[in-house]
Structures are given as structure tokens and as C-alpha cells.
Design an enzyme around this catalytic site. Structure first.
Site: not given
Ligand code: NAD
Length: 470
Positions: A216, A250
Site C-alpha cells: 500500500e 496517502c
Molecule cells: P516509509 O516507507 O518511510 O516507512 C514505512 C515503514 O517502513 C516504517 O515502519 C519504517 O520503519 C519502515 N522502513 C523505512 N525504511 C525502511 C527500509 N529501508 N527497510 C525496511 N523498512 C523500512 O513511509 P512513511 O514515511 O512511514 O509513510 C509515508 C509514505 O507512506 C507516503 O509515501 C504515503 O503515501 C505512504 N502511505 C500509503 C498508504 C496507503 O494506504 N497506500 C497509507 C499511508 C501512507
């Protein structure tokens, strides 16, 4: 499994793996009990603690917490409870004449041990929402929430311990290193919510075990406002959706593509609605939140600086305060194509306005970028709506509204390509965490047996008849 012995989460993983069939074979009533326990925790036992944690992490107003976190999770649970009996039933399918003597059905069986990695913007909703689907489908799960919202993360750990046993559902707190270690384990399914960049890392790790994934993700969700639209109503809804959760959503309208002839009227309406929602000083408004971390504040500030350097027009706002991570609701027009605001996902309270002279130009603009998670259309013209729908692709669309498609449990939620893979919510979430096992049961002599070797000339004739008539 020996090769994973040194992984810090191996013991936890192994416990869940051992327990997966006990959990998977639970009856409908037993799964219901688990959902009830989670519902009680979210809506009663921990409700005020959830409000406090979200206020500390995101400055979230109680009304927003109630609507976008508690109501959302409760809605997921209620929907699952209402339909679970039906979802768990064998789904009979037809049998072709050539397979006479057999019957067939689909069994939705749990995938097994699942990993749920969640983001910070709706920490409870985006962690417990997928978990509802996972446990409804009979899986065990390990959760890794975001480190960016530490109060929420710590409270979720407490809730999980209160509701579940460790071999059922466990939560591991921590930063990227924790995700990295977890992703090395051979999970049966990985449900990830976050950015497209990290989504690629997750998919690559999943490929080592060929674990199925639901991704997602995010990206830039466009909103088209054409000249036939009710401009004031469009502004009312866009101003609400864009600045809800301080734009950290998002499915937030990332930018507006508007017919040149109605731009001024639209901006005037936006100003009016912003004043209604947040009065003259959004900084002092209880209804307006803050940016989650210094890093995200600096990222957004850099977008604003870049817009200033490129001499864009600040139609509304632009004020920032780094001590409180405050960014005023901001609307910017006349951006050059290379502006960061037009090329990166904004995920904050800044709305770029891009004008177009023909609908074809607007469609071409959208199609020049990655396929979005959401695409919104404000129009009274059926012809225009059809044209946009037929010539673009997006995870979801609202017509004359925004964001709300997320909340209808009967609709699948998710993106396409860069904005995501797979769908969640309601039955689609249950399906994401289930293996659709095909079962064919032979109950009497099967006509196919007539075609077993040795292949005589009679069987050759029979094969030709089969091809022609069945
Ligand atoms: P992110 O991708 O930075 O982090 C998400 C999760 O992944 C966190 O738990 C983080 O600790 C983990 N993570 C970060 N880097 C990682 C790595 N290198 N390896 C493994 N895990 C890692 O996202 P965010 O900043 O928490 O959220 C914002 C993003 O999420 C935006 O792009 C937004 O559009 C998207 N989002 C999508 C939805 C949806 O339902 N489609 C909902 C909310 C947010």
C-alpha cells in the site's frame, strides 16, 4: 529453518510458525472472539490513551482521532464480524461437462505467518486495519509499526500484549534495522504500507522467499477541477481533504489541475473555506495539526524554498515555524515544471495549482507521471468524467468528492504499480491474507478417465470430439 537461527526475531517467528495451524483451524466463533477483544481494546479500554498518544505524536485533534483512527478500525472490525461467516464458507464453483463426476470449490485458507509493516501518518488505523484482515483470515502476525510516532508505537505494543498471545500476534518496535532483520525471515505474506521507495526494498526482500506481498504505497494523487464543476463545493471539499492530518495522508489531493478560466474563482473559494475551518490563524486552531518530525518539516520547508527560488506565486500561506513544526495551509500556483512540489509526493499542507487549457492537456499531464493511488474529478459533465476515466489509470477515484472512497468497506483499497500492488479493506483485505485453495473432489467415475493411455484410434476420435464439443 536452521539458517535463520541467528536472526534476533527467529524465536518469535518460530513460535508463530508452530502455532499457525491451531490459529488457522479456529472456528468462525473463535475468530469472532479475537475480533471482539481487539474491538474492546480500541473502543473502550485504550480509547483515551490513543487520543493522548496521537496528540503527542501528531498534534491530532480528538475529533480527527475519533474519525480517522477509532471509527476507521471499529468500522473494519464491524464489517469483518458481519461478513466473516460467509467469507469463511467454501465457495462452490461450476464444473464443466468434460469433468463430469467431480465437484469443485474454493477454500479461503490463511496464508500462515504474516508480517505487517506500517507507517506513521495514521499509526493505529494503518496497523490495526490490516491486522483485522489478517486475524479474520486466520493468520498469525508480527507487526512493525513506524518509529516516527513513538507514543503511538509504545501504546500499540501494550494493546497487542493485552489482546493477544505472542504466538498469535506480536509487535516489535524499532527503526529500519528491525524491519531489515524481520524481512530476512520466510514470512508467508508481507503487508507493507509506506513509501514506494521502501516498497521496492520490501518487495525485493520478499522475492528471496517468494513471499506474497500487499504494498500500500503513495505518490502524487491529482485532482481535476474542470470549468463545469461547482467551484465553491469543490473548494470546500478539497480544502478539508488537503489539510486533514496536515496533509499527511496517502490519498490526500497532492495537486490540483484546474481549467485556467476558473482558477481565480477557485482560489477565492479556497481562502473562504480555510478561514471557516481554521479561522484567521491556523497556528492557534485546535483543528489544525503539526508535521510529524523535524526531518519531514525540513523536507517540506525545502519544497517551499525551492518554489520561492523558482518565483512561484504563493496564493495562500507559506508561514512556517520550526520549533513547533508548524506549516501554514499553503496554496501555490505558477510553478515551473521542474519544481520539487510538482515532482515529489508532498505529504504535507502545501497544495500546488496547475492550470490547463484543454482536458486533453490535463490527461496528458497525469499520464506523464506514475500511476496514482487516487485521482479525483470535480465536474458536472458526464462526457468529461467519462473521458478522464477512460484515459487514465488510478488505484481509486472519487467523482465530486475526495478521500472518502477509502472509507467504503465494499470497495477494494490500493494502488497500481508505483502506488501499490494488491488491495485491502473488507473482503479484499481478507483475500489478501488468504490463499484461494482450489479443491476438486472426485465422487464418481470421471469421463476424463476414458482418455487415459494407451492412446488408441478410438481415443484419438474421442479427444477430437472433446475439443470440438466441450
Ligand atoms: P516509509 O516507507 O518511510 O516507512 C514505512 C515503514 O517502513 C516504517 O515502519 C519504517 O520503519 C519502515 N522502513 C523505512 N525504511 C525502511 C527500509 N529501508 N527497510 C525496511 N523498512 C523500512 O513511509 P512513511 O514515511 O512511514 O509513510 C509515508 C509514505 O507512506 C507516503 O509515501 C504515503 O503515501 C505512504 N502511505 C500509503 C498508504 C496507503 O494506504 N497506500 C497509507 C499511508 C501512507
Amino acid at each position: 529453518m536452521k539458517e535463520y537461527r541467528h536472526n534476533p526475531y527467529f524465536n518469535l517467528f518460530a513460535k508463530q510458525q508452530q502455532n499457525q495451524f491451531n490459529i488457522g483451524n479456529r472456528t468462525y466463533k473463535e475468530r469472532l472472539k479475537l475480533l471482539n477483544r481487539l474491538q474492546q481494546a480500541i473502543t473502550v479500554t485504550f480509547r483515551t490513551q490513543i487520543q493522548d498518544a496521537l496528540y503527542k505524536d501528531l498534534g491530532k485533534a480528538v475529533v480527527e482521532t475519533e474519525l480517522t483512527e477509532i471509527f476507521a478500525i471499529n468500522g473494519d472490525i464491524k464489517f469483518a464480524k458481519r461478513h466473516l461467516k460467509q467469507w469463511m464458507k467454501k465457495q462452490k464453483v461450476d464444473t464443466p461437462l468434460s469433468m463430469l463426476g467431480s465437484s469443485a470449490y474454493i477454500k479461503y485458507e490463511p496464508k500462515g505467518v504474516c508480517l505487517i509493516i506500517s507507517p506513521w501518518n495514521f499509526p493505529f488505523n494503518l496497523t490495526f486495519g490490516p491486522l483485522v484482515s489478517a486475524i479474520a483470515a486466520g493468520n498469525t502476525a508480527i507487526i512493525k509499526p513506524s518509529e516516527m510516532t513513538p507514543n503511538s508505537s509504545a501504546l500499540m505494543a501494550k494493546i497487542v500484549v493485552d489482546v493477544f498471545t505472542e504466538d498469535e500476534v506480536a509487535l516489535v518496535e524499532g527503526e529500519v534495522e528491525v524491519s531489515t532483520e524481520l524481512l530476512k525471515l520466510p514470512f508467508n505474506h508481507i503487508f507493507f504500507t509506506g513509501s514506494p521507495q521502501v516498497g521496492k526494498i520490501v518487495m525485493s526482500a520478499a522475492s528471496k522467499h517468494l513471499a506474497s506481498v500487499t504494498l500500500e504505497l503513495g505518490g502524487k494523487s491529482p485532482t481535476i477541477v474542470d470549468k463545469t464543476a461547482n467551484i465553491d463545493k469543490a473548494a470546500k471539499k478539497i480544502m478539508w481533504a488537503k489539510f486533514l492530518n496536515t496533509g499527511q495522508i496517502c490519498v490526500s489531493p497532492d495537486y490540483v489541475l484546474i481549467d485556467k478560466s476558473v482558477k481565480v474563482e477557485f482560489i477565492e473559494s479556497c481562502k473562504k473555506w480555510l478561514k471557516t475551518y481554521y479561522e484567521d490563524n491556523p497556528k492557534a486552531s485546535d483543528s489544525y495539526g503539526r508535521i510529524v518530525t523535524d526531518k519531514h518539516f525540513e523536507r517540506l520547508n525545502a519544497y517551499l524554498e525551492n518554489a520561492k527560488t523558482l518565483e512561484a506565486k504563493f496564493e495562500v500561506g507559506g508561514e512556517t515555524e520550526n520549533t513547533s513544526k508548524y506549516i501554514e495551509p499553503t496554496i501555490i500556483s505558477d510553478l515551473k515544471p521542474e519544481a520539487k512540489l510538482l515532482n515529489e509526493e508532498i505529504f504535507g499542507p502545501i497544495l500546488p495549482i496547475v492550470t490547463y487549457e484543454s482536458l486533453d492537456m490535463a490527461i496528458a499531464y497525469i499520464n506523464s507521471k506514475s500511476r496514482p493511488l487516487a485521482l479525483y474529478i470535480y465536474s458536472k459533465s458526464k462526457v468529461n468524467i467519462k473521458k478522464i476515466m477512460n484515459n487514465t489509470r488510478a488505484g481509486g477515484t472519487c467523482i465530486n468528492n475526495n478521500v472518502l472512497h477509502y472509507a467504503n468497506h465494499n470497495l477494494p483499497f490500493g494502488g497500481i504499480n508505483n502506488s501499490g500492488i494488491g488491495k485491502s479493506h473488507g473482503f479484499f483485505g481478507f483475500k489478501a491474507f488468504s490463499n484461494e485453495r482450489s479443491v476438486l473432489k472426485q465422487y464418481t467415475f470421471g469421463v476424463t478417465e476414458l482418455l487415459f493411455p494407451p492412446y488408441t484410434s478410438f481415443k484419438e476420435k474421442l479427444a477430437r470430439i472433446t475439443v470440438k464439443w466441450f
